[in-house]
Design a protein around this motif. Sequence first.
Motif, mmCIF file in Angstrom:
data_model
loop_
_atom_site.group_PDB
_atom_site.id
_atom_site.type_symbol
_atom_site.label_atom_id
_atom_site.label_comp_id
_atom_site.label_asym_id
_atom_site.label_seq_id
_atom_site.Cartn_x
_atom_site.Cartn_y
_atom_site.Cartn_z
ATOM 1 N N ASP B 6 0.809 -1.218 0.000
ATOM 2 C CA ASP B 6 0.000 0.000 0.000
ATOM 3 C C ASP B 6 0.843 1.269 0.000
ATOM 4 N N GLY B 7 2.156 1.114 -0.233
ATOM 5 C CA GLY B 7 2.996 2.285 -0.389
ATOM 6 C C GLY B 7 3.477 2.919 0.894
ATOM 7 N N ALA B 8 3.233 2.279 2.040
ATOM 8 C CA ALA B 8 3.655 2.877 3.303
ATOM 9 C C ALA B 8 5.132 2.609 3.570
ATOM 10 N N LEU B 9 5.866 3.648 4.000
ATOM 11 C CA LEU B 9 7.265 3.453 4.373
ATOM 12 C C LEU B 9 7.352 2.716 5.690
ATOM 13 N N ILE B 10 6.387 2.977 6.537
ATOM 14 C CA ILE B 10 6.314 2.284 7.819
ATOM 15 C C ILE B 10 4.952 1.625 7.898
ATOM 16 N N HIS B 11 4.986 0.334 8.171
ATOM 17 C CA HIS B 11 3.761 -0.432 8.149
ATOM 18 C C HIS B 11 3.752 -1.349 9.364
ATOM 19 N N ALA B 12 2.810 -1.133 10.251
ATOM 20 C CA ALA B 12 2.725 -1.973 11.457
ATOM 21 C C ALA B 12 1.316 -2.504 11.609
ATOM 22 N N ARG B 13 1.227 -3.791 11.976
ATOM 23 C CA ARG B 13 -0.082 -4.411 12.231
ATOM 24 C C ARG B 13 0.002 -5.213 13.524
ATOM 25 N N ASP B 29 -1.702 -0.475 15.039
ATOM 26 C CA ASP B 29 -1.645 -0.479 13.576
ATOM 27 C C ASP B 29 -1.245 0.917 13.123
ATOM 28 N N VAL B 30 -0.203 0.977 12.310
ATOM 29 C CA VAL B 30 0.260 2.278 11.837
ATOM 30 C C VAL B 30 0.696 2.143 10.383
ATOM 31 N N ASP B 31 0.342 3.127 9.556
ATOM 32 C CA ASP B 31 0.862 3.206 8.194
ATOM 33 C C ASP B 31 1.305 4.629 7.942
ATOM 34 N N VAL B 32 2.534 4.802 7.561
ATOM 35 C CA VAL B 32 3.026 6.148 7.280
ATOM 36 C C VAL B 32 3.546 6.190 5.851
ATOM 37 N N PRO B 33 2.879 6.955 4.972
ATOM 38 C CA PRO B 33 3.368 7.066 3.594
ATOM 39 C C PRO B 33 4.556 8.016 3.505
ATOM 40 N N ARG B 34 5.278 7.923 2.404
ATOM 41 C CA ARG B 34 6.439 8.786 2.190
ATOM 42 C C ARG B 34 6.059 10.259 2.238
ATOM 43 N N GLY B 35 6.917 11.041 2.895
ATOM 44 C CA GLY B 35 6.724 12.481 2.901
ATOM 45 C C GLY B 35 5.796 12.994 3.980
ATOM 46 N N GLU B 36 5.197 12.081 4.731
ATOM 47 C CA GLU B 36 4.252 12.535 5.761
ATOM 48 C C GLU B 36 4.987 12.882 7.055
ATOM 49 N N ALA B 37 4.403 13.799 7.809
ATOM 50 C CA ALA B 37 4.875 14.046 9.171
ATOM 51 C C ALA B 37 3.848 13.418 10.093
ATOM 52 N N PHE B 38 4.281 12.396 10.821
ATOM 53 C CA PHE B 38 3.355 11.581 11.592
ATOM 54 C C PHE B 38 3.713 11.668 13.067
ATOM 55 N N GLY B 39 2.716 11.889 13.904
ATOM 56 C CA GLY B 39 3.006 12.085 15.325
ATOM 57 C C GLY B 39 2.415 11.030 16.230
ATOM 58 N N PHE B 40 3.133 10.772 17.334
ATOM 59 C CA PHE B 40 2.596 9.960 18.423
ATOM 60 C C PHE B 40 2.415 10.898 19.604
#
Lengths: 251, 312
Positions: B6-13, B29-40
């Motif tokens: 699905d194109g995610a650079l980071i993929h967790a299930r 579950d986490v999916d982070v696509p390229r170029g995104e700024a993703f926060g916890f």
Amino acid sequence: MGSLAVLEYHLVGYRRTWRGSVFSSFLLPLLTMLSFGVGVGAYVDSGIGGVPYLDWIVPGLIASTALQVAMGEATWPVLSGFQWVKTYFSQIAAPLRVVDVLGGQLGFVLLRVLVSSAAFLAVAAAFGALHSAWAPVTLLLVLLIGAAVALPTIAFSASITSDSYLALLFRVAVIPMTLFAGVFFPVESLPPVLRWLAYLSPLWHGVDLCRSATLGVAPAWSATGHLLYLAVWVALGWLLAHARFRRRLLD
Amino acid sequence: MTVSSDGALIHARGLRKRFGEFTAVDGIDVDVPRGEAFGFLGPNGAGKSSTMRMIACVSAPSAGTLRILGMDPLRQGPAIRARLGVCPQLDNLDPELTVRENLTTYARYFRIPRRVARERADELLEFVQLTDRAGSKVEPLSGGMKRRLTIARALVNEPEIVLLDEPTTGLDPQARHLVWERLFRLKQQGVTLLLTTHYMDEAEQLCDRLVVMDGGRIVAEGAPRELITRYSTREVVELRFAADAPEDIAGKLAGVGERTEALPDRLLLYADDGDAALAQVQQRGLEPAGVLVRRSTLEDVFLHLTGRTLVD
Ligand SMILES: Nc1ncnc2c1ncn2[C@@H]1O[C@H](COP(=O)(O)OP(=O)(O)OP(=O)(O)O)[C@@H](O)[C@H]1O
Ligand SMILES: [Mg+2]
């Protein structure tokens, strides 16, 4: 490859302190030679096994210098790498493997051992305490001794979180080995129990090999046996240290 | 480029991390696509750092799937780490080395040639405004300078993904704004950012998307504004009373606004029109000692979802 980058890091830090450390590497043997050669030696005029006392203890002192430096570099700096400065954690976040982090650290310990031992050997040569063309082999032997004692020590330092155990380690391991493992007198003069403890210590094997190299005499025990025994310490020490590093760095 | 389907650079299930009996990360579950700024976003002990360390390939997942850059962290750790930049929660710079040496020695771990390492160190010091301290030891630097140096160090290999664990905790507002501005520039260059934070303003400023974590679980996910719309009202009225406990007042406000939250020192009244709600409060004969009408923030989302404040 990775180990070299880690070694390079340690050397960049060493660049700041190497002058002082090289100076003390020469000063200590110089003082020892004067004290034992001129002072103590005068009372032990028969020598040991036909060799002047000073010349007899020089290889032991070189081996015990290797022990001291190796243990010193394998304790506080390693604890700091996990506990205080946390260098190892920064390294494992890079594309290094546990072997690189450990290998680079060991490389630096051995380099320090080599510098101190070489200084001692040079001073000993100047005092005419080396009797054999095999003497330069001592430099290889100190690397073996260094690795044999450093690796289990690194494993220990990687298992603790406070340095209060380290002072204890010096009291129960380094000092007794230095005093009883054949550096200052033949272990044959010890009562049986202590003698066997001396035989078990890696230092005695190292001392006997070094003595054989600088005096050109046959070792008290099989040279191959000595080398194998030290190699076992290296191998087990490496496995132990690697397991401890792995556990701590990649939990 | 290798990425998961699905194109995610980071993929967790179902990603889990256990320490003995204790579960620090409890199936996320986490999916982070390229170029995104993703926060916890989450309070102490939520499992943010544990998650980050698994993504950084220095901590093995106890269960679940994790793919980074399409690779398996367990088997391809070094290959993944070569393309990551990591700014850990606690700085682990070498205090005895100079600022520049901290960068150049670190660059060598990535097999960057010495000359390139020196050039890149100078560029990065410029980037985090530490050029004038390049030759000084790290030891005496302020906390904010050390933090900026740690961030610079994380960029030394020109990473595709940068992991920042509480990048601005402990910084003064000015230093924090500098860091934000730099991170924003990285994002514009197409770098994927993952960050953890306790600060909702940081999350709102920097993150395209974020998850709210609590007790090892994800309790909400979305863009900052989206989360606010979903879980809070448009406005909030903060009421302070001189004598009465906020809980007692809450009882008297039934029917005003959508809901209330009683905090130890104040009462939060959630309503889309704050001024109208305030008028109703006054109609009921209540006379607050202090009043503030403001827009909802992620803090309110968090409070609503967990019943706790994020920063106390
Ligand atoms: N190595 C470890 N061994 C045992 N427990 C751990 C370990 N690392 C983390 N924990 C526990 O896991 C839980 C989550 O910790 P984590 O550091 O991931 O939280 P966090 O969200 O980063 O919190 P903070 O905001 O305080 O940094 C905590 O209860 C912590 O005590
Ligand atoms: Mg944390």
